[in-house]
Structure formats: C-alpha cells, structure tokens
Design an enzyme around this catalytic site. Structure first.
Site, PDB file in Angstrom:
ATOM      1  CG  ASP A 114     -29.424   8.332 -51.187  1.00 31.69           C
ATOM      2  OD1 ASP A 114     -30.300   9.034 -51.069  1.00 31.69           O
ATOM      3  OD2 ASP A 114     -28.450   8.924 -50.714  1.00 31.69           O
ATOM      4  CE1 TYR A 124     -31.538  11.374 -43.527  1.00 30.69           C
ATOM      5  CE2 TYR A 124     -32.047  13.710 -43.193  1.00 30.69           C
ATOM      6  CZ  TYR A 124     -31.956  12.686 -44.109  1.00 30.69           C
ATOM      7  OH  TYR A 124     -31.596  12.758 -45.231  1.00 30.69           O
ATOM      8  CD  GLN A 148     -21.437  20.920 -48.670  1.00 27.13           C
ATOM      9  OE1 GLN A 148     -22.129  21.518 -49.506  1.00 27.13           O
ATOM     10  NE2 GLN A 148     -20.649  21.556 -47.874  1.00 27.13           N
ATOM     11  CB  SER A 184     -27.282  19.274 -53.550  1.00 23.30           C
ATOM     12  OG  SER A 184     -27.232  19.041 -52.043  1.00 23.30           O
ATOM     13  CB  THR A 224     -34.797  16.079 -53.265  1.00 23.55           C
ATOM     14  OG1 THR A 224     -34.304  16.370 -52.115  1.00 23.55           O
ATOM     15  CG2 THR A 224     -36.105  16.962 -53.356  1.00 23.55           C
ATOM     16  CG  ASP A 226     -34.876   8.573 -50.661  1.00 21.52           C
ATOM     17  OD1 ASP A 226     -35.465   9.308 -49.926  1.00 21.52           O
ATOM     18  OD2 ASP A 226     -33.784   8.639 -50.370  1.00 21.52           O
TER      19      ASP A 226
HETATM   20  N1  LIG Z   1     -34.656  23.848 -53.091  1.00 23.62           N
HETATM   21  C1  LIG Z   1     -33.935  23.237 -54.013  1.00 23.62           C
HETATM   22  N2  LIG Z   1     -33.989  23.930 -55.021  1.00 23.62           N
HETATM   23  C2  LIG Z   1     -33.248  23.159 -56.151  1.00 23.62           C
HETATM   24  N3  LIG Z   1     -32.844  21.916 -56.234  1.00 23.62           N
HETATM   25  C3  LIG Z   1     -33.216  21.038 -54.927  1.00 23.62           C
HETATM   26  C4  LIG Z   1     -33.599  21.751 -53.880  1.00 23.62           C
HETATM   27  N4  LIG Z   1     -33.831  21.128 -52.828  1.00 23.62           N
HETATM   28  C5  LIG Z   1     -33.252  19.912 -53.382  1.00 23.62           C
HETATM   29  N5  LIG Z   1     -32.795  20.094 -54.695  1.00 23.62           N
HETATM   30  C6  LIG Z   1     -32.219  18.964 -55.818  1.00 23.62           C
HETATM   31  O1  LIG Z   1     -32.556  17.767 -55.055  1.00 23.62           O
HETATM   32  C7  LIG Z   1     -31.285  16.836 -55.482  1.00 23.62           C
HETATM   33  C8  LIG Z   1     -31.240  16.017 -54.061  1.00 23.62           C
HETATM   34  O2  LIG Z   1     -31.036  16.967 -52.958  1.00 23.62           O
HETATM   35  P1  LIG Z   1     -30.136  16.565 -51.790  1.00 23.62           P
HETATM   36  O3  LIG Z   1     -30.464  17.593 -50.710  1.00 23.62           O
HETATM   37  O4  LIG Z   1     -28.699  16.578 -52.381  1.00 23.62           O
HETATM   38  O5  LIG Z   1     -30.150  15.153 -51.270  1.00 23.62           O
HETATM   39  P2  LIG Z   1     -30.942  14.344 -50.031  1.00 23.62           P
HETATM   40  O6  LIG Z   1     -32.155  14.655 -50.066  1.00 23.62           O
HETATM   41  O7  LIG Z   1     -30.296  13.160 -50.190  1.00 23.62           O
HETATM   42  O8  LIG Z   1     -30.061  15.456 -48.976  1.00 23.62           O
HETATM   43  C9  LIG Z   1     -30.048  17.594 -55.668  1.00 23.62           C
HETATM   44  O9  LIG Z   1     -29.794  17.426 -57.157  1.00 23.62           O
HETATM   45  C10 LIG Z   1     -30.748  18.938 -55.365  1.00 23.62           C
HETATM   46  O10 LIG Z   1     -30.367  19.822 -56.512  1.00 23.62           O
HETATM   47  C1  LIG Z   2     -38.240   7.792 -43.619  1.00 26.02           C
HETATM   48  C2  LIG Z   2     -37.049   8.372 -44.502  1.00 26.02           C
HETATM   49  N1  LIG Z   2     -36.519   8.070 -45.691  1.00 26.02           N
HETATM   50  C3  LIG Z   2     -35.931   8.594 -46.485  1.00 26.02           C
HETATM   51  C4  LIG Z   2     -35.238   9.795 -45.995  1.00 26.02           C
HETATM   52  C5  LIG Z   2     -34.392  10.424 -46.931  1.00 26.02           C
HETATM   53  O1  LIG Z   2     -34.978  11.677 -47.791  1.00 26.02           O
HETATM   54  P1  LIG Z   2     -33.855  12.540 -48.810  1.00 26.02           P
HETATM   55  O2  LIG Z   2     -34.230  11.971 -50.188  1.00 26.02           O
HETATM   56  O3  LIG Z   2     -34.348  13.836 -48.658  1.00 26.02           O
HETATM   57  O4  LIG Z   2     -32.592  12.169 -48.500  1.00 26.02           O
HETATM   58  C6  LIG Z   2     -35.828  10.580 -44.938  1.00 26.02           C
HETATM   59  C7  LIG Z   2     -35.352  11.977 -44.443  1.00 26.02           C
HETATM   60  O5  LIG Z   2     -35.651  12.498 -43.710  1.00 26.02           O
HETATM   61  C8  LIG Z   2     -36.668   9.770 -44.031  1.00 26.02           C
HETATM   62  O6  LIG Z   2     -37.045  10.526 -42.765  1.00 26.02           O
END
Ligand SMILES: Nc1ncnc2c1ncn2[C@@H]1O[C@H](COP(=O)(O)OP(=O)(O)O)[C@@H](O)[C@H]1O
Ligand SMILES: Cc1ncc(COP(=O)(O)O)c(C=O)c1O
Length: 305
Positions: A114, A124, A148, A184, A224, A226
């Site tokens: 990831d 970040y 994305q 996403s 989400t 992770d």
């Molecule tokens: N508010 C939300 N509603 C529905 N699904 C969500 C929401 N926030 C995150 N997700 C889901 O969590 C998963 C990981 O979120 P994403 O934002 O893509 O990853 P990251 O946390 O790495 O940015 C995605 O499949 C996304 O659909």
């Molecule tokens: C300490 C730490 N680990 C992991 C993440 C990654 O989180 P996500 O699963 O939302 O990408 C973050 C995002 O802010 C973080 O602060």
C-alpha cells in the site's frame, strides 16, 4: 494456498486508534492468517489529529530486527510481505532489501504494497519518498493497492475519468506489478466511490473489474486503506484464481466496518450537522469483528472488457 500463510507486516503503530498495523493485524488474524509485525513508527495517534507525538524506527533499527529474524532462520517462514506507512527514505530502501532477502529464500513470496503517501490531494509523508516508491518499491510489488491520489502522484497524471484511471493502473503493470487495486476514486460522481482492479493473466491478457461504492456518511475516515490492503491480501490468498470474488469480499468487509463505525456516531454527526473530530472518526475495528468475517454489505464487481 499450498502452505500456511504467514505475513510480515511493516506499517505504522498508533497507541490510540486504528490505522497501519492496528488496522491490519487483527483483521488478518480473524481471517486465520498469522502476522508478525514491525512498527515503522510508534505514534500517539494518526496524523489527522492536531498533535502527534512518538518515534520513527530508523533503517538501522529495521535492519537489526530483520537480522534477528534471519539469524534464527525465521525469514524463511513468510509467504507474504505487507507494507504501508513509512516516514523516511532509507527505511523505505531497507524494505527493498528485505523484499529481496525474503524472495531469495522463497521466490514465491507475495509482496503486497500500500504506497501510503497521502489522500485527497495532500501528502502526509515526506515528498522524498515518492521517487523511491516509483523506482525502487513499486517494481518489486506483486499486488499494489494505491488510492486515487497515490496513483496520480506515482504516474504524474491526473485522473479525471475512468479511462484515466485504467491508464494509470496500466503504468503499474508496465512497472511489473501483476495486480493493481485502485481502492477508491471520485470519478463516479458525488455520491459514489469507484474501486477498480486490474490483474495481468499473461503478456497480453488482463482481467479488469469495477465496483461502484455508495459513499457512507459525509465523513472522511482514516485507516480504511490499511484495512483494505490487509483484507485484499487475505481474500486474494484464499481465492488466487477468483480475484473478482476476493475484490467483492474485500470491499464488503471494509464497507461493513465503515457502516458499524458511522452507525456508532451521534445522530448530529451521521446527519452531517456536526463534523466528527479525529477520535470520533476512528474505525470501530473490534466492534466490527463479526462483519469482517461475515460482511453485512454486498457489492458486485462488474467485469470490464
Ligand atoms: N466514506 C466512505 N464511504 C464508503 N467507502 C469508504 C469511505 N471512506 C473510505 N471508504 C472505502 O475504504 C477503502 C479505502 O479507502 P481509500 O480512501 O481508498 O484508501 P486510503 O485510506 O488509503 O486513502 C475504499 O475501498 C473506499 O471505498
Ligand atoms: C500513522 C498513519 N498510518 C497510516 C495512515 C494511512 O491511513 P489510510 O489507511 O487512511 O491510508 C495514516 C494516515 O493518516 C497515518 O497517519
């Protein structure tokens, strides 16, 4: 799955809250996968809070831990490596050495990455990590689960529509990545997120799937991604020849955890009247235990030819 899966996970640790290893280890264990984990950082909480305190593991610390594993021949037991949040360049370069060392004793070791760098247009982690991910880490991945923004950073191309998204994912295949999962994207309009999967079956043959995800609540959650990467590792290991189902099960479990998390919030937050603070946005991973194993939400993947 011929031999028992065992994952080495190198991600962040937060004392309070759920992201990094706190989002990954318990769900993997729940799904019957043993996880040994190394904490790239040990922070009071994730970086979405106003104050963050804690320590960053150095590349020498990481090397020392891995040397300990190899001295006891424990590096031979891992079927998977899972990496997420890291904070420094040389630590990330040390991870590429670990990947090679693991593959030297197990050529079939699967590396799930990831490429945690940011979200919603904001990094970040230090920008200096980007070229290392692009040139030294991504080419070593079997599975990569960027969001994305991370695809846009790595490919240096904006994603404005589905065609751009598939093009961005093709960049990963050209780097040698077999399976890319865009966790996403906002290309489906204001009320949905679009998740895409592309896996290379042979030099000319790909399987591509798309899932349309209704956005739950007016809430931006952390941890989400992770959780997503860990669950996709588990489901794709169980169903290596049916990534459509693995993709559907991953999204269903993540959506179920999000539903439990949002349902637990006060009404004024759920309705959007009040914005949740960072603590209120923490994923309810433990409370979602049964839904990680048996999701309450079902979403079907469309095959894209
Ligand atoms: N508010 C939300 N509603 C529905 N699904 C969500 C929401 N926030 C995150 N997700 C889901 O969590 C998963 C990981 O979120 P994403 O934002 O893509 O990853 P990251 O946390 O790495 O940015 C995605 O499949 C996304 O659909
Ligand atoms: C300490 C730490 N680990 C992991 C993440 C990654 O989180 P996500 O699963 O939302 O990408 C973050 C995002 O802010 C973080 O602060």
């Amino acid at each position: 799955m011929s031999r028992e899966s065992r994952v080495l996970s190198i991600q962040s640790h937060v004392v309070h809250g759920y992201c990094g290893n706190k989002s990954a280890v318990f769900p993997l264990q729940l799904l019957g996968i043993d996880v040994d984990f190394i904490n790239s950082v040990q922070l009071s909480n994730h970086t979405g809070y106003a104050t963050i305190k804690g320590q960053t593991l150095s590349e020498n610390d990481l090397k020392e831990l891995f040397d300990g594993l190899t001295a006891n021949n424990l590096h031979t037991i891992y079927t998977h490596l899972l990496t997420g949040y890291v904070r420094n360049d040389d630590f990330l370069r040390e991870i590429s050495k670990i990947i090679k060392a693991l593959r030297a004793v197990n050529p079939d070791m699967i590396y799930v990455c990831d490429p945690v760098m940011g979200d919603a247009g904001k990094m970040y982690v230090p920008e200096s990590l980007l070229p290392i991910f692009r040139d030294e880490i991504v080419p070593l991945c079997d599975i990569c689960t960027p969001n994305q923004f991370e695809v846009e950073l790595l490919t240096e191309q904006k994603i404005n529509n589905e065609e751009d998204a598939w093009k961005g994912m093709q960049w990963f295949h050209e780097k040698g990545v077999k399976t890319v999962v865009l966790s996403s994207s906002d290309i489906g309009g204001p009320d949905v997120l679009i998740a895409l999967l592309s896996t290379k079956k042979s030099s000319e043959q790909y399987e591509k799937f798309k899932i349309v995800i209704p956005i739950q609540g007016p809430i931006f959650l952390t941890g989400t991604g992770d959780l997503f990467a860990a669950l996709f590792l588990a489901h794709s290991t169980r169903l290596p020849n049916d990534l459509k189902t693995a993709f559907e099960q991953t999204i269903a479990s993540v959506q179920s955890v999000i539903k439990v998390t949002i349902d637990s919030m006060p009404e004024e937050i759920r309705s959007g009247k009040v914005k949740p603070n960072a603590q209120q946005r923490e994923l309810k991973i433990i409370q979602s235990k049964k839904h990680i194993e048996d999701p309450v939400i079902e979403l079907h993947a469309l095959r894209i030819d």
